[in-house]
Write a protein that holds these residues in place. Sequence first.
Motif, PDB file in Angstrom:
ATOM      1  N   ARG A  72       0.820  -1.202   0.000  1.00 55.95           N
ATOM      2  CA  ARG A  72       0.000   0.000   0.000  1.00 55.95           C
ATOM      3  C   ARG A  72       0.859   1.260   0.000  1.00 55.95           C
ATOM      4  O   ARG A  72       1.919   1.306   0.602  1.00 55.95           O
ATOM      5  CB  ARG A  72      -0.911   0.030   1.227  1.00 55.95           C
ATOM      6  CG  ARG A  72      -1.980  -1.032   1.252  1.00 55.95           C
ATOM      7  CD  ARG A  72      -2.913  -0.826   2.436  1.00 55.95           C
ATOM      8  NE  ARG A  72      -3.966  -1.833   2.428  1.00 55.95           N
ATOM      9  CZ  ARG A  72      -3.910  -2.957   3.148  1.00 55.95           C
ATOM     10  NH1 ARG A  72      -2.874  -3.189   3.937  1.00 55.95           N
ATOM     11  NH2 ARG A  72      -4.907  -3.830   3.083  1.00 55.95           N
ATOM     12  N   GLY A  73       0.352   2.266  -0.646  1.00 55.78           N
ATOM     13  CA  GLY A  73       0.965   3.582  -0.552  1.00 55.78           C
ATOM     14  C   GLY A  73       0.447   4.310   0.676  1.00 55.78           C
ATOM     15  O   GLY A  73      -0.350   3.779   1.453  1.00 55.78           O
ATOM     16  N   LEU A  74       0.895   5.533   0.849  1.00 58.78           N
ATOM     17  CA  LEU A  74       0.429   6.345   1.968  1.00 58.78           C
ATOM     18  C   LEU A  74      -1.068   6.618   1.838  1.00 58.78           C
ATOM     19  O   LEU A  74      -1.563   6.757   0.711  1.00 58.78           O
ATOM     20  CB  LEU A  74       1.212   7.672   2.002  1.00 58.78           C
ATOM     21  CG  LEU A  74       2.709   7.526   2.286  1.00 58.78           C
ATOM     22  CD1 LEU A  74       3.381   8.883   2.141  1.00 58.78           C
ATOM     23  CD2 LEU A  74       2.956   6.949   3.675  1.00 58.78           C
ATOM     24  N   PRO A  75      -1.781   6.622   2.950  1.00 62.63           N
ATOM     25  CA  PRO A  75      -1.356   6.604   4.355  1.00 62.63           C
ATOM     26  C   PRO A  75      -1.247   5.200   4.961  1.00 62.63           C
ATOM     27  O   PRO A  75      -1.285   5.075   6.178  1.00 62.63           O
ATOM     28  CB  PRO A  75      -2.473   7.408   5.030  1.00 62.63           C
ATOM     29  CG  PRO A  75      -3.693   7.089   4.227  1.00 62.63           C
ATOM     30  CD  PRO A  75      -3.224   6.957   2.809  1.00 62.63           C
ATOM     31  N   LYS A  76      -1.129   4.163   4.125  1.00 63.24           N
ATOM     32  CA  LYS A  76      -0.975   2.786   4.592  1.00 63.24           C
ATOM     33  C   LYS A  76      -2.188   2.291   5.371  1.00 63.24           C
ATOM     34  O   LYS A  76      -2.075   1.498   6.312  1.00 63.24           O
ATOM     35  CB  LYS A  76       0.279   2.639   5.476  1.00 63.24           C
ATOM     36  CG  LYS A  76       1.570   3.144   4.847  1.00 63.24           C
ATOM     37  CD  LYS A  76       2.032   2.262   3.716  1.00 63.24           C
ATOM     38  CE  LYS A  76       3.390   2.708   3.183  1.00 63.24           C
ATOM     39  NZ  LYS A  76       3.876   1.898   2.052  1.00 63.24           N
ATOM     40  N   SER A  81      -6.067   3.583   1.381  1.00 70.45           N
ATOM     41  CA  SER A  81      -4.842   3.652   0.579  1.00 70.45           C
ATOM     42  C   SER A  81      -5.080   3.146  -0.837  1.00 70.45           C
ATOM     43  O   SER A  81      -4.618   3.744  -1.816  1.00 70.45           O
ATOM     44  CB  SER A  81      -3.732   2.839   1.250  1.00 70.45           C
ATOM     45  OG  SER A  81      -3.318   3.443   2.448  1.00 70.45           O
ATOM     46  N   GLU A  82      -5.802   2.012  -0.954  1.00 68.09           N
ATOM     47  CA  GLU A  82      -6.087   1.478  -2.284  1.00 68.09           C
ATOM     48  C   GLU A  82      -6.889   2.474  -3.115  1.00 68.09           C
ATOM     49  O   GLU A  82      -6.618   2.671  -4.308  1.00 68.09           O
ATOM     50  CB  GLU A  82      -6.864   0.158  -2.170  1.00 68.09           C
ATOM     51  CG  GLU A  82      -6.016  -1.038  -1.799  1.00 68.09           C
ATOM     52  CD  GLU A  82      -5.919  -1.258  -0.302  1.00 68.09           C
ATOM     53  OE1 GLU A  82      -5.612  -2.372   0.121  1.00 68.09           O
ATOM     54  OE2 GLU A  82      -6.140  -0.294   0.469  1.00 68.09           O
ATOM     55  N   SER A  85      -4.670   5.400  -4.206  1.00 75.52           N
ATOM     56  CA  SER A  85      -3.712   4.977  -5.229  1.00 75.52           C
ATOM     57  C   SER A  85      -4.395   4.747  -6.575  1.00 75.52           C
ATOM     58  O   SER A  85      -3.846   5.082  -7.629  1.00 75.52           O
ATOM     59  CB  SER A  85      -2.999   3.696  -4.779  1.00 75.52           C
ATOM     60  OG  SER A  85      -2.185   3.949  -3.655  1.00 75.52           O
ATOM     61  N   TYR A  93      -1.815  -0.841  -5.735  1.00 72.84           N
ATOM     62  CA  TYR A  93      -0.570  -1.094  -4.999  1.00 72.84           C
ATOM     63  C   TYR A  93       0.624  -0.588  -5.814  1.00 72.84           C
ATOM     64  O   TYR A  93       0.593  -0.531  -7.037  1.00 72.84           O
ATOM     65  CB  TYR A  93      -0.425  -2.588  -4.689  1.00 72.84           C
ATOM     66  CG  TYR A  93      -1.597  -3.116  -3.892  1.00 72.84           C
ATOM     67  CD1 TYR A  93      -1.762  -2.772  -2.557  1.00 72.84           C
ATOM     68  CD2 TYR A  93      -2.556  -3.928  -4.491  1.00 72.84           C
ATOM     69  CE1 TYR A  93      -2.855  -3.234  -1.826  1.00 72.84           C
ATOM     70  CE2 TYR A  93      -3.651  -4.390  -3.771  1.00 72.84           C
ATOM     71  CZ  TYR A  93      -3.795  -4.034  -2.440  1.00 72.84           C
ATOM     72  OH  TYR A  93      -4.876  -4.483  -1.718  1.00 72.84           O
TER      73      TYR A  93
END
Length: 321
Positions: A72-76, A81-82, A85, A93
């Motif tokens: 996952r990218g930020l903020p996790k 996050s998904e 993104s 991801y």
Amino acid sequence: MPDADLVLEGGGMKGIGLGGAITALMRAGYGFPRVAGTSAGAIAGALLAAGIDARGLTDAMARLQYARVPDRGLPKIPILSEGISLLHSAGAYEGDYIHGFVRDELERLGVTTFGDLKRDALVVTATDITRGRLLRLPWDYESLGLDPAEQLVADAVRASISIPLFFEPVRLADRELVDGGVLSNFPIEMFDRPKPRWPTFGVKVIPDQPDANTLFFPGLSLPRLPPVRLLERVVTTAILGHDQTYLDQPCVRRRAIQVDTSAVGVVEFGCGEDKRAALVANGEQAARQFLATWDWEAYRHECRGVPKVTQRKAVSRARTT
């Protein structure tokens, strides 16, 4: 030691079965002058082209932390996050973990760029969605104005594994690249010649009749609305359907090793060690069964029109090899 070119199908977590089949072929004495792969097949193919042996392949698979592949990218934060993104980068991801894993494993083997590999030792596929065409890397780098020898192998593999919507696409020059499987998930014809010196084996991990375990992004935290389910099936069909007509030809099917991977989904990265071990064992079994009936001379005669070698010539050839 017999030679065979090898083509490895993509299939996410199902690709663990590739490792079992490859190991069985290597233990039977086969070497692989050229390897082609898509997605998960590109990962295994890159390691083979870099010179990994059976034990090394097993060790590399053990080092891969499968649960980290959907990074996952930020903020996790799950779901949030998904969603961010997908909206920002067109992929749920990042794909950084698997990219780094491939880079590090290749560096262990002394390989960074395609220039570090033997000529034509590795070809991986990616789909150029900017121009709507299949790329065969490194063969097609020059068409992008790039020097093939200077391109990073790990970057090509990262492009090849970019399952649409699941991983962020890769940007290369002025192009946007996604999973090679969108146009050809099992390019078994990659090295075909009218009269080959050795066979091309293909290893398949996706069943002929896709089921729920074959869907490419059920793991995404998306609403299960009819349009989402439809999109999911469209992407899956695009990735899997292209090669089926070609595979229905008897002379193609007879050189393909089919691994039973039905117990694991394509993006089931959280599956347990027992399931992973079963995939490896299924791959080994499939390869052994294939080799038990494989007849290179019969294939050359029946599928390539090469006259059969007489018994006397066969004995003479055996003595000189």
